[in-house]
Design an enzyme around this catalytic site. Sequence first.
Site, PDB file in Angstrom:
ATOM      1  N   ARG A 179       0.804  -1.224   0.000  1.00  0.00           N
ATOM      2  CA  ARG A 179       0.000   0.000   0.000  1.00  0.00           C
ATOM      3  C   ARG A 179       0.837   1.274   0.000  1.00  0.00           C
ATOM      4  O   ARG A 179       0.369   2.329  -0.441  1.00  0.00           O
ATOM      5  CB  ARG A 179      -0.948   0.016   1.192  1.00  0.00           C
ATOM      6  CG  ARG A 179      -0.291   0.289   2.533  1.00  0.00           C
ATOM      7  CD  ARG A 179      -1.314   0.552   3.610  1.00  0.00           C
ATOM      8  NE  ARG A 179      -2.227  -0.566   3.790  1.00  0.00           N
ATOM      9  CZ  ARG A 179      -3.365  -0.482   4.479  1.00  0.00           C
ATOM     10  NH1 ARG A 179      -3.723   0.658   5.027  1.00  0.00           N
ATOM     11  NH2 ARG A 179      -4.122  -1.539   4.640  1.00  0.00           N
ATOM     12  N   TYR A 180       2.073   1.195   0.510  1.00  0.00           N
ATOM     13  CA  TYR A 180       2.887   2.409   0.605  1.00  0.00           C
ATOM     14  C   TYR A 180       3.726   2.626  -0.653  1.00  0.00           C
ATOM     15  O   TYR A 180       3.901   1.715  -1.475  1.00  0.00           O
ATOM     16  CB  TYR A 180       3.774   2.352   1.844  1.00  0.00           C
ATOM     17  CG  TYR A 180       2.968   2.376   3.121  1.00  0.00           C
ATOM     18  CD1 TYR A 180       2.319   3.533   3.543  1.00  0.00           C
ATOM     19  CD2 TYR A 180       2.810   1.219   3.885  1.00  0.00           C
ATOM     20  CE1 TYR A 180       1.557   3.550   4.696  1.00  0.00           C
ATOM     21  CE2 TYR A 180       2.046   1.222   5.046  1.00  0.00           C
ATOM     22  CZ  TYR A 180       1.424   2.391   5.444  1.00  0.00           C
ATOM     23  OH  TYR A 180       0.662   2.403   6.584  1.00  0.00           O
ATOM     24  N   THR A 182       6.852   2.948  -1.027  1.00  0.00           N
ATOM     25  CA  THR A 182       8.128   2.241  -1.083  1.00  0.00           C
ATOM     26  C   THR A 182       7.994   0.882  -0.413  1.00  0.00           C
ATOM     27  O   THR A 182       7.166   0.685   0.484  1.00  0.00           O
ATOM     28  CB  THR A 182       9.232   3.044  -0.364  1.00  0.00           C
ATOM     29  OG1 THR A 182       8.816   3.326   0.984  1.00  0.00           O
ATOM     30  CG2 THR A 182       9.504   4.351  -1.074  1.00  0.00           C
ATOM     31  N   GLY A 185       8.037  -2.027   4.266  1.00  0.00           N
ATOM     32  CA  GLY A 185       7.094  -2.148   5.368  1.00  0.00           C
ATOM     33  C   GLY A 185       7.434  -1.270   6.561  1.00  0.00           C
ATOM     34  O   GLY A 185       8.173  -0.281   6.462  1.00  0.00           O
ATOM     35  N   VAL A 186       6.892  -1.647   7.706  1.00  0.00           N
ATOM     36  CA  VAL A 186       7.132  -0.913   8.948  1.00  0.00           C
ATOM     37  C   VAL A 186       8.616  -0.872   9.262  1.00  0.00           C
ATOM     38  O   VAL A 186       9.175   0.168   9.616  1.00  0.00           O
ATOM     39  CB  VAL A 186       6.349  -1.547  10.114  1.00  0.00           C
ATOM     40  CG1 VAL A 186       6.808  -0.969  11.449  1.00  0.00           C
ATOM     41  CG2 VAL A 186       4.853  -1.333   9.938  1.00  0.00           C
ATOM     42  N   GLY A 259      -4.700  -4.392  -0.528  1.00  0.00           N
ATOM     43  CA  GLY A 259      -5.127  -5.682  -1.032  1.00  0.00           C
ATOM     44  C   GLY A 259      -6.272  -6.269  -0.218  1.00  0.00           C
ATOM     45  O   GLY A 259      -6.262  -6.208   1.013  1.00  0.00           O
ATOM     46  N   GLY A 332       6.877  -0.629  29.084  1.00  0.00           N
ATOM     47  CA  GLY A 332       8.313  -0.732  29.353  1.00  0.00           C
ATOM     48  C   GLY A 332       9.021  -1.752  28.492  1.00  0.00           C
ATOM     49  O   GLY A 332       9.996  -2.374  28.925  1.00  0.00           O
ATOM     50  N   ILE A 335      10.509  -1.367  22.244  1.00  0.00           N
ATOM     51  CA  ILE A 335      10.245  -0.260  21.326  1.00  0.00           C
ATOM     52  C   ILE A 335      10.222   1.073  22.063  1.00  0.00           C
ATOM     53  O   ILE A 335      10.852   2.051  21.643  1.00  0.00           O
ATOM     54  CB  ILE A 335       8.915  -0.491  20.578  1.00  0.00           C
ATOM     55  CG1 ILE A 335       9.028  -1.707  19.664  1.00  0.00           C
ATOM     56  CG2 ILE A 335       8.524   0.745  19.772  1.00  0.00           C
ATOM     57  CD1 ILE A 335       7.722  -2.095  18.990  1.00  0.00           C
ATOM     58  N   HIS A 611      41.798 -11.350  19.897  1.00  0.00           N
ATOM     59  CA  HIS A 611      42.020 -10.514  21.083  1.00  0.00           C
ATOM     60  C   HIS A 611      42.707  -9.216  20.656  1.00  0.00           C
ATOM     61  O   HIS A 611      43.592  -9.239  19.800  1.00  0.00           O
ATOM     62  CB  HIS A 611      42.905 -11.268  22.081  1.00  0.00           C
ATOM     63  CG  HIS A 611      43.335 -10.414  23.244  1.00  0.00           C
ATOM     64  ND1 HIS A 611      42.521 -10.161  24.320  1.00  0.00           N
ATOM     65  CD2 HIS A 611      44.506  -9.764  23.478  1.00  0.00           C
ATOM     66  CE1 HIS A 611      43.157  -9.394  25.177  1.00  0.00           C
ATOM     67  NE2 HIS A 611      44.374  -9.129  24.703  1.00  0.00           N
TER      68      HIS A 611
END
Length: 637
Positions: A179-180, A182, A185-186, A259, A332, A335, A611
């Site tokens: 739908r967007y 580009t 997605g999110v 869709g 909390g 995200i 190391h």
Amino acid sequence: MAVIDIQVPDIGDFDEVAVIEVLVQPGDTIEAEQSLVTVESDKASMEIPSSHAGVVKELKVKLGDKVKQGSVLLTLEAAEGAAPSSQPSPASGRGSESAAPPPSASPAGAGEGRGEGGAGSAPQRPPSPRPSAASGTGSEYSGAVDADCEVLVLGGGPGGYSAAFRAADLGLKVVLVERYATLGGVCLNVGCIPSKALLHVAAVMDEVSHLKSAGIDFGAPQVNVDQLRSHKDKVIGRLTGGLAQMARMRKVTVLRGVGLFVGSHHLQVEETTGGGQDRTGAKKVVQFQRAIIAAGSQAVRLPFMPDDPRVVDSTGALALKEVPKRMLILGGGIIGLEMGTVYSTLGARLDVVEMLDGLMQGADRDLVKVWQKMNAPRFDNIMLNTKTVGAEATAEGIKVSFAAAQEGGKAPEPQTYDLVLQAVGRTPNGRKIGAEAAGVAVSERGFIDVDVQMRTNVAHIFAIGDIVGQPMLAHKAVHEAHVAAEAIAGELKGDEKLARSAFDARVIPSVAYTDPEVAWVGLTEDQAKAQGIKVKKGLFPWAASGRAIANGRDEGFTKLLFDDSPEAGGHGRILGGGIVGTHAGDMIGEIALAIEMGADSVDIGKTIHPHPTLGESIGMAAEVAHGSCTDVPPQRR
């Protein structure tokens, strides 16, 4: 009629979750698979359905209660002759196990998933028989068709574009609907990638301030929010532009629009413009042989929050319109805390409210304790065991009211904030795609149940990513996407090997990209205790790491957990691990690989790590468990 207890099924990686909504009352007549309560984890809210039909006799839980697998939700007078649901759904509605079942439902090392040494926390979906083409009850479309394809993919996020690209690489004709404007997605547009761009800037700003103690002082930072936003947008544009180019190279047809299934083999695409929600009215119908649903999820919005630009979800927070003086984070989880890190570094003072008794649920408390000590200066108030019950938009800000999450608790006084971030979870989009027209079963909450091949109850339609349940993570969706695409290619091209593709990952790592980062995979120490699994712990403190000390960041540690059951001889295979510290997310993959390979402490400890690096802390943690580490004080005998 028999009276039975309805219990919480397997809820995955989460030891305890909070009840945030009770959906039935005593006296209600319910059906099998009807949702009973809504619970909340750190990544999403989920509904738990009933395993039987009948009449509710007594509720055993109330709002704010914490429940876990086996907790009794209610007593039910089962309907006469009623049998339990053939596929009792857990919180995510995806079958006999939710996102990530506890790593050892059977004794550790007894053989689960890929075979022996079944350690881990990845989904182990039921090996259900392949459904017949008549499994669903979808309608048939008889109108005009504008395009046809072998594989239709609904959703252009990491799961969706990966499914489309993999199917195309295997020689199939693919249409991808998004739908967007580009792809990505999110995650790429308003999630993982832009947040990491801002978190990197915040980490550099914090690092610069720490250099003052080393004799380097750059002075107070001057923040240009408009330029910072432009920087974030350039990062997004580079990645999404690359996806568009790869789609063209693979000859994947990308249709922009919303869709909606209109039949078992047809999808209507209504063209969108602008930000992705505006519809032009133009429509096309695509006919497909196979479909992969990758429609994702959206942020949960609390119903009592006012419709005000000062109340945002993660997408709104990433728009970075301005830096508030006071900011409240609702939830909390990862995200909210990541976005809080960004806004705090830019100058905001933070409050966070969480219904449960700790932040960043899912990670071991010793990992979170290090993070919380480092981040204490960012927060004015950390309100645990507290829920938000009301909010009002005023000229001064958003006035928020609180209540104790547990009976007898004390609620904070109402507070006013310049910005409120809702980060209380995500909900799937399963009920927004017309799935019923295709015959695809969708839970009341919006999840779609799938088998190990990501196949829905309709044989030719698959589903992947957030829409099939926890954990809602891009890296899980990508692997599920490959499975679905390969299974489809195997069927259409007669390739038996591809047709047997299945999702059988033992573990799925989790990362909080805060400062310091917190990462974990497989069995956690808290889970081991709760399940009575005996483990041997190897913990290497970064205070003994030359690289961490040189970096001025020795607050963290690396922890590995090994099977210590008698049959394993005291030093069995690795079951899980956690890291807290800078770049923890970059290193957790090695522990995931060790679990997948069934490595033990000798395998990991004798693998030579370079190391001085932070990564060598993994090898040293294994040596600590084995008793051969010479970089820490000798163990007491």
